[in-house]
Scaffold this motif. Structure first.
Motif, PDB file in Angstrom:
ATOM      1  N   PRO A 410       0.649  -1.291   0.356  1.00  0.00           N
ATOM      2  CA  PRO A 410      -0.122   0.144   0.310  1.00  0.00           C
ATOM      3  C   PRO A 410       0.615   1.336  -0.060  1.00  0.00           C
ATOM      4  CG  PRO A 410      -0.769  -1.423   1.737  1.00  0.00           C
ATOM      5  CD  PRO A 410       0.810  -2.418   1.265  1.00  0.00           C
ATOM      6  N   MET A 411       1.749   1.182   0.346  1.00  0.00           N
ATOM      7  CA  MET A 411       2.998   2.629   0.886  1.00  0.00           C
ATOM      8  C   MET A 411       3.509   2.282  -0.556  1.00  0.00           C
ATOM      9  SD  MET A 411       4.285   4.458   2.435  1.00  0.00           S
ATOM     10  CE  MET A 411       4.671   5.054   3.664  1.00  0.00           C
ATOM     11  N   VAL A 412       3.801   1.511  -1.646  1.00  0.00           N
ATOM     12  CA  VAL A 412       4.098   2.021  -2.889  1.00  0.00           C
ATOM     13  C   VAL A 412       3.342   2.284  -3.623  1.00  0.00           C
ATOM     14  CG1 VAL A 412       4.816   1.235  -5.108  1.00  0.00           C
ATOM     15  CG2 VAL A 412       5.734   0.362  -2.645  1.00  0.00           C
ATOM     16  N   PHE A 413       1.360   1.875  -3.479  1.00  0.00           N
ATOM     17  CA  PHE A 413       0.259   2.357  -4.238  1.00  0.00           C
ATOM     18  C   PHE A 413       0.683   4.053  -3.588  1.00  0.00           C
ATOM     19  CE2 PHE A 413      -3.890   3.439  -3.675  1.00  0.00           C
ATOM     20  CZ  PHE A 413      -4.610   3.012  -5.570  1.00  0.00           C
ATOM     21  N   LEU A 414       0.263   4.333  -2.558  1.00  0.00           N
ATOM     22  CA  LEU A 414       0.527   5.564  -1.976  1.00  0.00           C
ATOM     23  C   LEU A 414       1.990   6.665  -3.507  1.00  0.00           C
ATOM     24  CD1 LEU A 414      -0.779   8.278  -0.612  1.00  0.00           C
ATOM     25  CD2 LEU A 414       0.536   7.482   1.051  1.00  0.00           C
ATOM     26  N   LEU A 415       2.550   6.464  -2.664  1.00  0.00           N
ATOM     27  CA  LEU A 415       4.097   6.372  -3.261  1.00  0.00           C
ATOM     28  C   LEU A 415       3.859   7.510  -4.539  1.00  0.00           C
ATOM     29  CD1 LEU A 415       7.024   5.365  -1.458  1.00  0.00           C
ATOM     30  CD2 LEU A 415       5.471   7.190  -1.215  1.00  0.00           C
ATOM     31  N   CYS A 416       3.272   6.149  -5.692  1.00  0.00           N
ATOM     32  CA  CYS A 416       3.074   6.235  -6.958  1.00  0.00           C
ATOM     33  C   CYS A 416       1.827   7.819  -7.367  1.00  0.00           C
ATOM     34  CB  CYS A 416       3.201   5.042  -7.776  1.00  0.00           C
ATOM     35  SG  CYS A 416       4.415   3.511  -7.297  1.00  0.00           S
ATOM     36  N   CYS A 417       1.013   7.457  -6.339  1.00  0.00           N
ATOM     37  CA  CYS A 417      -0.194   8.396  -6.582  1.00  0.00           C
ATOM     38  C   CYS A 417      -0.238   9.371  -6.386  1.00  0.00           C
ATOM     39  CB  CYS A 417      -1.419   7.990  -6.131  1.00  0.00           C
ATOM     40  SG  CYS A 417      -1.854   6.414  -6.928  1.00  0.00           S
ATOM     41  N   ALA A 418       1.039   9.526  -4.985  1.00  0.00           N
ATOM     42  CA  ALA A 418       1.047  10.787  -4.771  1.00  0.00           C
ATOM     43  C   ALA A 418       2.117  12.199  -5.017  1.00  0.00           C
ATOM     44  CB  ALA A 418       1.305  10.900  -3.051  1.00  0.00           C
ATOM     45  N   LEU A 419       3.521  10.941  -5.255  1.00  0.00           N
ATOM     46  CA  LEU A 419       4.825  11.970  -5.319  1.00  0.00           C
ATOM     47  C   LEU A 419       4.632  12.485  -6.677  1.00  0.00           C
ATOM     48  CD1 LEU A 419       7.531   9.385  -4.027  1.00  0.00           C
ATOM     49  CD2 LEU A 419       6.355  11.821  -2.922  1.00  0.00           C
ATOM     50  N   PRO A 420       4.514  11.902  -8.379  1.00  0.00           N
ATOM     51  CA  PRO A 420       3.855  12.473  -9.266  1.00  0.00           C
ATOM     52  C   PRO A 420       2.884  13.567  -9.139  1.00  0.00           C
ATOM     53  CG  PRO A 420       4.078  10.443 -10.189  1.00  0.00           C
ATOM     54  CD  PRO A 420       3.402  10.448  -8.340  1.00  0.00           C
ATOM     55  N   MET A 421       2.122  13.366  -8.153  1.00  0.00           N
ATOM     56  CA  MET A 421       1.249  15.135  -8.111  1.00  0.00           C
ATOM     57  C   MET A 421       2.061  16.137  -7.883  1.00  0.00           C
ATOM     58  SD  MET A 421      -1.414  13.807  -9.577  1.00  0.00           S
ATOM     59  CE  MET A 421      -2.499  15.122  -9.634  1.00  0.00           C
ATOM     60  N   MET A 422       2.856  15.533  -6.402  1.00  0.00           N
ATOM     61  CA  MET A 422       3.125  16.954  -6.266  1.00  0.00           C
ATOM     62  C   MET A 422       4.484  18.263  -6.398  1.00  0.00           C
ATOM     63  SD  MET A 422       1.862  16.720  -2.350  1.00  0.00           S
ATOM     64  CE  MET A 422       3.198  18.113  -2.137  1.00  0.00           C
ATOM     65  N   GLY A 423       4.762  17.396  -7.524  1.00  0.00           N
ATOM     66  CA  GLY A 423       5.571  17.837  -8.364  1.00  0.00           C
ATOM     67  C   GLY A 423       6.738  17.838  -8.081  1.00  0.00           C
ATOM     68  N   PHE A 424       7.471  17.137  -7.695  1.00  0.00           N
ATOM     69  CA  PHE A 424       8.993  17.118  -7.332  1.00  0.00           C
ATOM     70  C   PHE A 424       9.410  16.517  -8.318  1.00  0.00           C
ATOM     71  CE2 PHE A 424       7.325  15.990  -3.098  1.00  0.00           C
ATOM     72  CZ  PHE A 424       7.595  16.542  -1.997  1.00  0.00           C
ATOM     73  N   SER A 425      11.124  16.955  -8.572  1.00  0.00           N
ATOM     74  CA  SER A 425      12.020  16.239  -9.544  1.00  0.00           C
ATOM     75  C   SER A 425      11.714  14.606  -8.784  1.00  0.00           C
ATOM     76  CB  SER A 425      13.436  16.973  -8.943  1.00  0.00           C
ATOM     77  OG  SER A 425      13.784  16.526  -7.779  1.00  0.00           O
ATOM     78  N   PRO A 426      12.629  13.390 -10.627  1.00  0.00           N
ATOM     79  CA  PRO A 426      12.770  12.658 -10.358  1.00  0.00           C
ATOM     80  C   PRO A 426      13.384  12.372  -8.978  1.00  0.00           C
ATOM     81  CG  PRO A 426      12.676  13.548 -12.204  1.00  0.00           C
ATOM     82  CD  PRO A 426      12.880  14.375 -12.047  1.00  0.00           C
ATOM     83  N   LEU A 427      15.140  13.016  -8.774  1.00  0.00           N
ATOM     84  CA  LEU A 427      15.693  12.145  -8.077  1.00  0.00           C
ATOM     85  C   LEU A 427      14.877  13.052  -6.510  1.00  0.00           C
ATOM     86  CD1 LEU A 427      18.944  11.778  -7.490  1.00  0.00           C
ATOM     87  CD2 LEU A 427      19.228  13.912  -7.249  1.00  0.00           C
ATOM     88  N   LEU A 428      14.493  14.002  -5.881  1.00  0.00           N
ATOM     89  CA  LEU A 428      13.238  14.237  -4.981  1.00  0.00           C
ATOM     90  C   LEU A 428      12.543  12.863  -4.687  1.00  0.00           C
ATOM     91  CD1 LEU A 428      13.362  18.196  -4.965  1.00  0.00           C
ATOM     92  CD2 LEU A 428      15.264  16.440  -3.255  1.00  0.00           C
ATOM     93  N   ALA A 429      11.569  12.851  -6.140  1.00  0.00           N
ATOM     94  CA  ALA A 429      10.626  11.398  -5.722  1.00  0.00           C
ATOM     95  C   ALA A 429      11.577  10.040  -5.321  1.00  0.00           C
ATOM     96  CB  ALA A 429       9.314  11.927  -6.981  1.00  0.00           C
ATOM     97  N   LEU A 430      12.395   9.843  -5.956  1.00  0.00           N
ATOM     98  CA  LEU A 430      13.234   9.048  -5.498  1.00  0.00           C
ATOM     99  C   LEU A 430      13.633   8.673  -3.734  1.00  0.00           C
ATOM    100  CD1 LEU A 430      14.313   5.756  -6.362  1.00  0.00           C
ATOM    101  CD2 LEU A 430      16.391   6.838  -7.472  1.00  0.00           C
ATOM    102  N   LEU A 431      14.472  10.138  -3.355  1.00  0.00           N
ATOM    103  CA  LEU A 431      14.905   9.940  -2.451  1.00  0.00           C
ATOM    104  C   LEU A 431      13.810  10.489  -1.601  1.00  0.00           C
ATOM    105  CD1 LEU A 431      16.893  10.261  -0.462  1.00  0.00           C
ATOM    106  CD2 LEU A 431      16.741  13.091  -0.724  1.00  0.00           C
TER     107      LEU A 431
END
Length: 532
Positions: A410-431
């Motif tokens: 479920p955490m992976v599901f949340l991250l896949c939904c939330a991080l792109p919508m928050m507008g972070f760069s790929p590096l920061l999203a991965l971190l």
């Protein structure tokens, strides 16, 4: 005999207040008084106070509009709902499917006395719940509107009538629950689904209550006219507490008649209901291949079956699964708005927004704590696991894997939904994803660590290790405190920090703690478990 049976029934309901299962002895007088004082504070202070507040919001305006009967109808229906909902499961377990039915029926006790003792217990429990709603409503009306002899008598009669209606509904609903439970194959999951629906309904009503109350007060005359025309019995029901003697007589006669009918039906069908064991399907041999599983998969399957077979375990230790999934769905629709809001509040500081996002995701994941009570839940059956040719570390790893899978996915599901919508760069999203997933691992390791440090294998109810154990308490508190660290650190350091600084430090600290706990569990933890 009736008094003794009722006393026994009430002692069973309040067993945890009278008896310390952990120490296997009766509680002291001081502890007994303290427990009941806390119970009274919860029922009278919290629950009663909440409905007293609702009564204060409704009473004066409705009485001024000559709609006092509508006020009592609404509060009476709430009292009936609360009483029936609060006592229906007690009815199901104490009247129809009580564990001591066979024992009592084998004793020289008249059947009518057994039935009466069960009904008195159900009545008292329903009265307790319904009185927390209708008693404040009646008292508020007496203080704000009128307190003549007829009004006082009507209020008291209404409370008695509501308690009897709750008894009738509890008997009916308890019978339905008992019948359904005898047919179910997967009772644990069904119980969880029903509980979740009830929780969702509660919060829906809670958040809508203010709007509904305001609408009722503003349109009391319109609603009153509709009820008076289409549902006249409700009008008569509400008139009881206003001191209408004819309404008192009519509603009392109908309620007493239904109560007598319930007694008659129970008297004739109680033996069949009480001795019913449900329908069992005939066993028929069917040859099929058994797939050989690895030791790790077999142990994980054992932990998973333990989890899904217990509604208490799922609701109290796995609620985060649904919260994480729900948060992910919400972020798909509202993530962009949340990102804009946080960015405007913190003056465009990407570092603070990133750290707060990590903290919120970790807080949601901390609601899962399957590993903390997993050791204690073995209970007196621990010897079964110990007697198998299974390495201790494999048994502990299975408990870890259960929480990692049920929280990590479920955490992976949340991250896949939330991080792109928050507008972070790929590096920061991965971190951010690395921080959250490392935190999931750390909380599982820490929960198992606390379970080994504070085991409780001597329990009579599984709710004790799940909700009342030190391992669960410290695991949850530790998870909450640790989850807010990145957000708190970013707020303290201010908006001039590098966006990746706090998440990087948090990831390094989490990884180091994971290594330390993993080494302890594999070396020292296995010896502790083997010595239990």
């Amino acid at each position: 005999m009736l008094k003794q049976l009722v006393k026994k029934q009430m002692a069973e309901i309040f067993r945890s207040y009278l008896y310390d299962a952990k120490k296997n002895k009766k509680r002291s007088k001081g502890a007994f008084i303290l427990y009941f004082a806390l119970f009274a504070l919860l029922m009278v202070g919290v629950l009663g106070g909440m409905f007293a507040f609702v009564a204060l919001m409704l009473c004066e305006d409705m009485a001024a509009a000559n709609m006092g009967w509508l006020y009592f109808t609404l509060m009476g229906l709430m009292a009936i709902f609360m009483g029936a909902f609060g006592s229906v499961f007690n009815t199901y377990s104490s009247l129809y499917l009580a564990k001591d039915n066979d024992l009592l029926l084998s004793l020289p006790i008249p059947l009518r006395v057994i039935i009466a003792s069960r009904l008195v217990t159900v009545y008292l429990m329903g009265l307790m719940y319904s009185a927390m709603v209708i008693l404040p409503a009646v008292i508020v009306y007496w203080i704000q509107v009128a307190h003549s002899a007829a009004v006082i008598a009507g209020g008291l009669v209404l409370m008695v009538l509501i308690s009897l209606i709750v008894l009738l509904l509890s008997c009916l609903l308890g019978w339905v629950v008992a019948k359904i439970s005898l047919k179910l194959k997967h009772k644990g999951i069904t119980t969880v689904l029903v509980s979740l629906v009830a929780i969702g309904l509660y919060y829906f009503i809670y958040f809508k209550a203010q709007t509904v109350i305001a609408d009722l007060v503003a349109n009391a005359a319109v609603y009153g006219a509709k009820i008076k025309g289409a549902a006249y019995p409700l009008y008569v029901f509400g008139r009881v507490a206003e001191g209408d003697w004819l309404a008192m007589l009519l509603v009392t006669a109908v309620t007493v008649l239904l109560t007598a009918l319930t007694w008659l039906l129970l008297s004739r069908s109680f033996l069949r209901l009480a001795t019913s064991g449900g329908s069992a399907a005939k066993a028929r041999y069917q040859e099929k291949k058994v797939r050989v599983r690895s030791l790790s998969a077999a142990l994980l399957g054992k932990e998973y079956r333990r989890f899904v077979s217990s509604p208490n375990y799922m609701l109290n230790c796995g609620f985060g699964i649904l919260i994480l999934i729900a948060a992910g769905v919400m972020m798909l629709f509202k993530g962009g708005e949340l990102s804009m809001l946080l960015t405007s509040v913190f003056n465009g500081s990407e570092g603070i927004v990133l750290a707060l996002t990590v903290s919120m995701a970790c807080l949601l994941a901390s609601m899962n704590d399957m590993a903390a009570p997993s050791i204690s839940l073995e209970g007196k059956n621990l010897w079964v696991l110990r007697s198998l040719p299974v390495p201790v570390w494999e048994a502990l790893k299975a408990k870890l894997k259960l929480q990692l899978l049920l929280t990590g996915i479920p955490m992976v599901f949340l991250l896949c939904c939330a991080l792109p919508m928050m507008g972070f760069s790929p590096l920061l999203a991965l971190l951010a994803a690395v921080c959250c997933l490392l935190n999931v691992l750390l909380m599982a390791l820490f929960g198992l660590f606390m379970g080994l440090k504070m085991p409780n294998l001597n329990w009579t109810s599984e709710i004790t290790p799940i909700k009342q154990s030190g391992s669960v308490m410290f695991s949850l508190l530790g998870s909450w405190v640790y989850a807010i660290l990145p957000g708190a650190a970013a707020l303290l350091l201010g908006s001039h920090l590098t966006p990746a600084l706090v998440p990087s430090l948090f990831a390094l600290l989490t990884a180091a703690l994971c290594v330390l706990l993993y080494v302890w569990l594999k070396k020292r933890g296995t010896r502790v478990f083997a010595a239990l």
